[in-house]
Enzyme design. Structure first.
Site, short mmCIF file in Angstrom:
data_model
loop_
_atom_site.label_atom_id
_atom_site.label_comp_id
_atom_site.label_asym_id
_atom_site.label_seq_id
_atom_site.Cartn_x
_atom_site.Cartn_y
_atom_site.Cartn_z
N ASP A 21 3.27 -9.35 9.32
CA ASP A 21 4.09 -9.48 7.93
C ASP A 21 5.05 -8.31 7.89
OD1 ASP A 21 4.81 -10.09 5.49
OD2 ASP A 21 3.09 -9.26 4.42
N CYS A 63 0.74 -1.24 -0.13
CA CYS A 63 -0.02 -0.09 -0.15
C CYS A 63 0.98 1.30 0.06
CB CYS A 63 -0.83 0.14 1.11
SG CYS A 63 -1.98 -1.36 1.21
N TYR A 83 -5.25 -13.21 -4.66
CA TYR A 83 -4.92 -12.85 -3.19
C TYR A 83 -5.38 -13.44 -2.17
CZ TYR A 83 -3.74 -9.25 0.51
OH TYR A 83 -3.27 -8.29 1.32
#
Length: 681
Positions: free
Chosen positions: A267, A29, A171
């Site tokens: 993550d 992002c 995804y």
């Protein structure tokens, strides 16, 4: 002559396409999304120019019923969205890299605040997107809904192919999208062929992959991004259990596996909590199950770590989000054997705040990140000097060092002075706090670059007065003297000094070695990391610590860097008492008085020591003292930057220094000093 890093530059075949090397910018992002396509394209294109063999989008919504507002992600709802995304694919292809797109249908992660359409999910349940606490639920999907989502994903894949993308993602990671939500047992209570057994719960993901390969697999690679472990134990997917089994079931179906941990905070864990390569124990099994290439992340910033991951059979491609943000030219520098010039990521997650605060991405290490299109900034190139003017930079913290470095890169003769024995300013102090040693890279990289420049002179241990500056004869002066923490408790919550504040310490005292003992009260009205870190430091040194904050959560702003829960968990594990929604009202010799921010009730707490983490006062005295000399013509230019201008994040201090260097000797901008993407009507 062969290089030990040659293996990183080997091409890797991914289905019908070939990556030119092993450097892979995974989807991340950025705060641009569908509203700023030119800024997005320029940012991604810079990475391709810097040598990343694959450059991907962020998640891209495929349908209006998967609306991620208030966040600004990519959008591919219809053919009308193709041209904007094509800008990015073209920018990436310009430098010979592959362009990847992460298609996303977000199920219970889609709040649909913009579209006002009920979200679709395996069952009807509370939405986890947007604030995470939205009082709305999804609609349970029926068979027609499942067929529709498959159709929408196929249509989006065809549009992505038309836009020029080479790798199309299915995804299923971070708990954010429908394919992984079908797999996760706690989200899926279905009794039809899409629920129950793992094979049934994987069915939807399998169908999405098969549909995508059928639609675009002739020209495009089909990748699966899959979270192999949620770090929830038996309540979630684990890499020894269902995470392993999902990969085994689908091993040869996609053209590439992009594997990681779920959710996003696991993550993209910060350096203070996890070091480079921390995901390897969870993902290393994947290559044993598939012949297809595997990409994974671990905040790898050095070529040695990257080579090791490939040679040990953990990864085929080195995935990166944050390292590619800190240094878009990391691959090019490795190829040119300029490893010492790599701007290594410090793992602070300021980049994440672009997305979580709905603004263009930024970076502590790389001040050009997010400014590629709107300001025309390049991370490696800068306009050459326009004259032989000399510049004096007073203050060797992050702002002053970056100003001197960038001015030196332009070719100007720069003198950088620093009052202390060592350059670095606040970064030296903050990087010495528990877990922040990697923040030292902000200083180390700049010092390495400055020491290479013959046109830049460094003078540590050189405290400057206004007279010293004028006597130097250098007519262009930049003041970067930082800021000091207030001693009276005044901040965003308290507008008058706290009675008894004379007995309190500030972070500056702690940095100077004055550590309190016994019962310690820390009053945090800063709300980023410092209050929590000082509580951690004091607890580690045997103090009984109470952390008080007017905010509803301790270290409130760290929500936006994905660390608030970890901060709170660590403080609790150290026995720190947490008092959110409380304000400090009095400091007495052996106790403090605090007020409940909701009820107004007051209570006393024992305290042998108090630390006030509130506002800072800019050290702008030199700037104000020199202004008459500017008016009289004794100085040609005078500028104040960084915390001396307005206290802020280290990232903003670095940006401020870089901006000053770019704008020196340039005509002042009229109006808004950067380009704006506007909607034409």
């Amino acid at each position: 002559m062969p290089s030990p890093f040659d293996i990183l530059f080997e091409p890797v075949k991914i289905g019908p396409v070939t990556a030119p090397n092993r450097f892979y910018q995974v989807p991340h992002c950025n705060g641009f999304g569908h509203r700023m396509p030119r800024g997005l394209a320029a940012m991604r294109g810079i990475k391709a120019e810097g040598g990343w063999g694959v450059v991907c989008t962020e998640e891209v919504e495929i349908h209006h019923s998967s609306d991620l507002s208030p966040y600004f992600e990519g959008r591919l709802w219809s053919d009308d969205d193709i041209p904007a995304l094509a800008l990015m694919a073209e920018a990436v292809h310009r430098y010979g890299a592959l362009a990847g797109i992460q298609l996303a249908y977000n199920g219970i992660n889609a709040s649909n605040l913009y579209s006002r359409t009920p979200a679709l999910a395996p069952r009807s349940m509370g939405i986890i997107g947007a604030s995470g606490w939205e009082p709305i639920q999804s609609r349970r999907m029926d068979k027609e809904d499942i067929r529709n989502v498959r159709k929408w994903h196929r249509q989006a894949a065809l549009r992505a192919k038309q836009a020029g993308f080479d790798i199309i993602y299915c995804y299923a990671a971070h708990g954010m999208t429908l394919p992984i939500q079908f797999i996760i047992r706690r989200y899926n209570d279905r009794t039809d062929e899409y629920g129950g057994s793992l094979e049934n719960r994987v069915r939807f993901l399998r169908e999405i992959i098969e549909d995508t390969k059928d639609a675009v697999g002739d020209k495009c690679a089909v990748a699966v991004r899959f979270a192999v472990d949620e770090l929830l134990g038996e309540d979630g997917i684990t890499h020894q259990g269902e995470g392993h089994d999902v990969v085994a079931m689908l091993a040869e179906l996609p053209d590439l596996w992009d594997v990681n941990l779920s959710g996003w905070s696991n993550d993209s864990t910060l350096s203070r909590f996890c070091k480079a390569g921390h995901q390897e124990p969870y993902i290393q099994f994947v290559k044993r199950l598939t012949s297809k290439p595997v990409v994974g992340v671990g905040r790898y910033t050095t070529p040695d770590a990257m080579v090791s991951a490939v040679r040990r059979g953990v990864l085929d491609l080195i995935g990166a989000a944050r390292p590619s943000i800190a240094d878009p030219f990391l691959p090019a520098k490795i190829r040119a054997n300029r490893v010492e010039d790599i701007r290594e990521c410090i793992g602070c997650n300021i980049c994440v705040t672009g997305d979580t605060r709905y603004v263009p991405i930024r970076c502590t290490q790389n001040p050009t990140m997010g400014e590629e299109w709107r300001r025309g900034w390049h991370p490696e190139n800068i306009q050459p000097k326009k004259s032989d003017k000399e510049i004096l930079v007073v203050g060797g913290g992050p702002a002053g060092m970056e100003a001197a470095r960038a001015l030196g890169q332009r070719g100007y003769h720069v003198t950088l002075t620093e009052a202390q024995r060592e350059l670095g300013g606040r970064v030296l102090h903050e990087s010495a706090l528990p877990g922040l040693i990697e923040w030292r890279r902000v200083v180390d990289w700049r010092l390495t670059q400055l020491e290479k420049m013959k046109n830049v002179e460094l003078y540590p241990s050189s405290r400057m007065t206004a007279s010293d500056i004028l006597e130097s004869g250098i007519p262009n002066v930049i003041i970067a003297t930082g800021a000091a923490y207030r001693r009276d408790g005044v901040g965003r919550t308290l507008w008058q000094p706290v009675p008894g504040h004379e007995r309190a310490l500030t972070p500056d005292d702690i940095f100077a070695g004055k550590l309190p003992a016994g019962n310690v009260i820390i009053y945090d009205d800063d709300h980023y990391i410092l209050g929590g870190l000082l509580a951690e430091l004091c607890a580690q040194n045997g103090c009984r610590v109470t952390l008080i904050t007017p905010a509803p959560l301790v270290s409130y702003w760290t929500q936006f860097t994905l660390e608030q829960e970890r901060v709170e968990k660590r403080l609790r594990s150290l026995g720190v008492t947490l008092l959110p929604k409380h304000t400090l009202t009095h400091i007495e010799p052996n106790h403090v008085t605090v007020m409940d921010g909701i009820t107004g009730a007051e209570s006393a707490l024992p305290a042998e020591g108090v630390i006030l983490v509130t506002d800072r006062i800019p050290n702008d005295g030199l700037y104000r003292e020199l202004q008459p000399a500017l008016a009289e013509g004794k100085l040609h230019t005078l500028r104040v930057i960084g915390d001396a201008e307005a206290p802020n994040l280290i990232a903003q201090a670095v940006f401020s220094g870089h901006l000053a260097a770019r704008e020196f000797d340039e005509p002042p901008a009229e109006g808004t000093p950067f380009s704006i993407e506007r909607i034409l009507v």
